[in-house]
Design a protein around this motif. Sequence first.
Motif, PDB file in Angstrom:
ATOM      1  N   UNK A   1       0.279  10.412   5.569  1.00 22.94           N
ATOM      2  CA  UNK A   1      -0.597  11.567   5.809  1.00 22.94           C
ATOM      3  C   UNK A   1      -1.652  11.710   4.712  1.00 22.94           C
ATOM      4  N   UNK A   2      -2.236  10.558   4.319  1.00 24.43           N
ATOM      5  CA  UNK A   2      -3.278  10.564   3.288  1.00 24.43           C
ATOM      6  C   UNK A   2      -4.599  10.111   3.906  1.00 24.43           C
TER       7      UNK A   2
ATOM      8  N   UNK B   1       0.832  -1.209   0.000  1.00 22.27           N
ATOM      9  CA  UNK B   1       0.000   0.000   0.000  1.00 22.27           C
ATOM     10  C   UNK B   1       0.863   1.254   0.000  1.00 22.27           C
ATOM     11  N   UNK B   2       1.946   1.237   0.765  1.00 19.39           N
ATOM     12  CA  UNK B   2       2.854   2.391   0.780  1.00 19.39           C
ATOM     13  C   UNK B   2       3.435   2.640  -0.611  1.00 19.39           C
ATOM     14  N   UNK B   3       3.832   1.583  -1.288  1.00 19.78           N
ATOM     15  CA  UNK B   3       4.380   1.724  -2.644  1.00 19.78           C
ATOM     16  C   UNK B   3       3.324   2.268  -3.600  1.00 19.78           C
ATOM     17  N   UNK B   4       2.085   1.804  -3.452  1.00 20.66           N
ATOM     18  CA  UNK B   4       1.004   2.260  -4.329  1.00 20.66           C
ATOM     19  C   UNK B   4       0.746   3.754  -4.131  1.00 20.66           C
ATOM     20  N   UNK B   5       0.774   4.194  -2.893  1.00 18.84           N
ATOM     21  CA  UNK B   5       0.554   5.613  -2.587  1.00 18.84           C
ATOM     22  C   UNK B   5       1.689   6.469  -3.138  1.00 18.84           C
ATOM     23  N   UNK B   6       2.907   5.971  -3.020  1.00 25.74           N
ATOM     24  CA  UNK B   6       4.074   6.700  -3.514  1.00 25.74           C
ATOM     25  C   UNK B   6       4.096   6.756  -5.033  1.00 25.74           C
ATOM     26  N   UNK B   7       3.701   5.659  -5.664  1.00 25.03           N
ATOM     27  CA  UNK B   7       3.763   5.557  -7.122  1.00 25.03           C
ATOM     28  C   UNK B   7       2.745   6.444  -7.829  1.00 25.03           C
TER      29      UNK B   7
END
Length: 346
Positions: free
Chosen positions: A269-270, A237-243
């Motif tokens: 912070x999303x 999930x972190x990678x998806x948010x960053x990407x």
Amino acid sequence: MKKKLLALLTAVIVTACMVGCGSGGNEEPAAGETAEEPAAAEENTSGSEEAQTPDAGTDVSQLTLAYVPTTMNNPFWTAMMGGIKAEMEAKGMNPDTQLVTVDADSDQATMNNYIYDLINQDVDAVIMAPMDCTACTEALQACVDANIPVINVDTAVDRTDLVVSVIASDNYGAGVQCAEDMMKKLEEGSKIYIMNQPSGSACAQREQGFLDTVGDYFEVIGTSDTSGDTATTLPVAEDAITADKEIAGFFCINDMAALGCVQACAASNRNDIVIYGVDGNPDFMGYVSDGSATGSSAQQPSVVGSNAVDAALAYLAGESVEKEIVVPVTLITADNIADFDVTDWQ
């Protein structure tokens, strides 16, 4: 009907997300006794299963049931065990001496080995939720060969002809509920990500219900098999948010995966990303209540468990058993959470 006494049963339950495993043994029938077993279930034209060795006079005090869940590292399965124990008591049984529980720890090979052990212990019936719907086939066939009926709960196995009954939540409907609510909250064309688990038929049904409902309304930017596990889902999930900064939502096949998305959003912070899970896990409801998560399609694991006991005892008594029993689900969001007692499973 086989008569035996369970000599040892250990069931260690750790609340929240860590639960131990139980094991047990039994005595063989006394000399001169004839062990009478139900034969493998065959589907009849009415959609019910009927025992091949009817015994209307079955003494439930002499029966031993086995509970073989996917893992005990999830409170869903302890809630189901609660329903099993309560129904056994209601039927005049003592779960302390007549229920064997094991913990496969989300590994199908381990589960299969436990089932072989249970066959050697001469349990009368097995209540099982597979980790892998295909890889469990060999163990199911072994149960059929040993004339031990299997009640399949939560996730349907591939070879349903090898089980007496499949008792599960309306998994497809759970995906539909989440999709419909997400479509109300997000604009058409919004980018979303799916956390799935293809090896589990229940999880696949949830995903299919979601996808069939949203159609091309959303842009699905990614799908990952995170096995419904929080720690596995978090970095994905972190990678998806960053990407993709435009990501607007996550659909997860269970609440544990959804919790990984909650943690990833908090770290990034999303708080604008909607997050849906399936289960109605009481530990997850707090995140729905405070807005960290958007909703969960709540199951009734205790009802599934009690129905499984009823099906096992009916079959062993020579009565007809429905081949498929579907337990309803309910979507819980911040809008209606006050209407439910979320301190426990629904």
